[in-house]
Design an enzyme around this catalytic site. Structure first.
Site, PDB file in Angstrom:
ATOM      1  N   ASP A  73       0.842  -1.193   0.000  1.00  9.66           N
ATOM      2  CA  ASP A  73       0.000   0.000   0.000  1.00  9.66           C
ATOM      3  C   ASP A  73       0.877   1.242   0.000  1.00  9.66           C
ATOM      4  O   ASP A  73       2.026   1.213   0.442  1.00  9.66           O
ATOM      5  CB  ASP A  73      -0.962   0.001   1.186  1.00  9.66           C
ATOM      6  CG  ASP A  73      -0.263   0.008   2.535  1.00  9.66           C
ATOM      7  OD1 ASP A  73       0.724  -0.724   2.698  1.00  9.66           O
ATOM      8  OD2 ASP A  73      -0.706   0.751   3.434  1.00  9.66           O
ATOM      9  N   GLU A 130      -0.009  -0.769   5.820  1.00 11.89           N
ATOM     10  CA  GLU A 130       1.036  -0.199   6.663  1.00 11.89           C
ATOM     11  C   GLU A 130       0.929   1.319   6.717  1.00 11.89           C
ATOM     12  O   GLU A 130       1.161   1.925   7.760  1.00 11.89           O
ATOM     13  CB  GLU A 130       2.418  -0.597   6.135  1.00 11.89           C
ATOM     14  CG  GLU A 130       3.559  -0.377   7.123  1.00 11.89           C
ATOM     15  CD  GLU A 130       4.146   1.025   7.097  1.00 11.89           C
ATOM     16  OE1 GLU A 130       4.861   1.405   8.041  1.00 11.89           O
ATOM     17  OE2 GLU A 130       3.896   1.774   6.124  1.00 11.89           O
TER      18      GLU A 130
END
Length: 385
Positions: A73, A130
């Protein structure tokens, strides 16, 4: 063999703003399966912080199990890019795109290293959560691993730790992180009749001043001093002749391994209540401080960095938090990745040369781990940043 540049460009081409799912994981799985990995993908969490996709890849091999950990991400790209943030454009030896250094580049280097050493015993622990709240990512992966009885011997997180040159800094720990919200209620009234009102602002100011006067510690051998920073004050009073009915404050705490989050929150809460007994206090502990003391893992990684770059890294605990704060519950954890100068910025970029060199460092790490008996046990692990 894996073309690490081509793989990174494929990963960047996927818009994987946190929480990430779908295409970017398809590309990673397609690269791993031909290398002999068993790939387990699953989705966890609900809106607004989810759903999040996670990937656990395992390959049997010789020697201890070494885990590479990271995330696919990315933060939103923002405006003003020279090219599309999803282009993976290469210009003048630099590869551009959101996630190039933080941290799709390291994930591509993980795969290239695994391809170069087909007999290495490796796990990849990859999340899509994250850069967000980190509620349904690495923690869910750890639970999945526990349910399956999977426990690596060592773990390397590919966060962009390098500062001026590739491999100049290795993270062997991180400070803990916590947040507090303080809501002091009062009673609204006219400023000319203060006896009929209850002004919450002085109470909040006194509480914050008392917190500001606290000295949590002076730092340790490996950590800087813990600090408390005020990040917001809110009264929301549009009128100059009204005593407000509420005052709010927010603060962030970064703390070293002399402290634990719950004890710090209780200490600060007690300080607030001395000055504002009626205050409503909320908090979130984002992670505890941890230290992987210099030893076999840092020595192994320092040797791999020196083999490729000719220079040993500094060992550091500086910077923000990472998913290493969760992974340390599994095994010794260390962090090494690309140069972090452009992470989260417009026109995020890495040097193509550095990407190839990082893959070579990861190959050297796997080779040392696979050798087993070659893992050093002395303490000359690198210099202290």
């Amino acid at each position: 063999m894996i073309d690490v540049v081509a793989l990174l460009r494929q990963l960047i081409a996927c818009d994987s703003v946190t929480p990430a799912r779908g295409a970017v994981f398809d590309i990673l799985e397609a690269a791993l399966v031909p290398l002999g990995f068993e790939v387990d993908r699953f989705v966890s969490g609900e809106p607004p912080s989810g759903p999040v996709e996670n990937l656990l890849a395992l390959r049997a091999g010789s020697g201890p199990m070494f885990a590479f950990a990271g995330h696919l991400d990315v933060v939103p790209p923002g405006e003003g890019w020279t090219d599309s943030p999803w282009s993976g454009e290469v210009r003048g030896g630099m590869l551009y795109g959101r996630g190039a250094c933080d941290m799709k580049g390291a994930v591509a280097a993980f795969v290239a290293a695994c391809a170069a050493l087909p007999d290495a015993h490796v796990a990849l622990i990859i999340t899509g959560d994250e850069e967000g709240p980190a509620l349904y990512g690495t923690r869910a992966l750890i639970e999945r691993m526990a349910a399956r009885g999977i426990r690596p011997d060592f773990c390397l997180v590919g966060e962009p730790t390098s500062v001026a040159r590739l491999g100049d800094t290795v993270k062997i720990g991180r400070r803990g992180s916590a947040y507090m919200w303080i809501d002091v209620p009062g009673r609204q009234g006219h400023v000319a009749y203060p006896q009929l009102a209850d002004n919450p602002v002085p109470k909040l100011i006194r509480a914050l001043a008392a917190i500001d006067a606290l000295v949590l510690d002076e730092g340790t051998d490996w950590f800087q001093a813990s600090n408390i920073e005020f990040t917001d004050l809110e009264v929301g009073n549009p009128t100059g002749n009204v005593i407000p009915g509420r005052a709010k404050g927010r603060l962030s705490i970064r703390f070293n391994d002399l402290h634990r989050g719950p004890e710090l929150i209780e200490r600060l809460s007690a300080t607030v209540r001395l000055h504002a007994p009626e205050a409503i206090i909320d908090h979130r502990i984002a992670g505890e401080a941890f230290l992987t003391a210099p030893g076999p893992l840092s020595i192994l990684l320092s040797g791999a960095v020196a083999e490729v770059t000719g220079q040993a890294p500094a060992l550091s605990t500086s910077g923000g938090t990472s998913d290493a704060r969760f992974l340390v519950a599994l095994c010794p954890v260390i962090e090494l990745g690309l140069i972090n100068a452009t992470m989260h910025m417009v026109d995020e970029a890495i040097a193509v040369e550095d990407l190839h060199a990082l893959a070579s460092i990861y190959v050297a790490v796997l080779r040392r781990v696979s050798a087993g008996g070659a893992i050093p046990t002395d303490t000359a692990a690198g210099r202290h940043a």
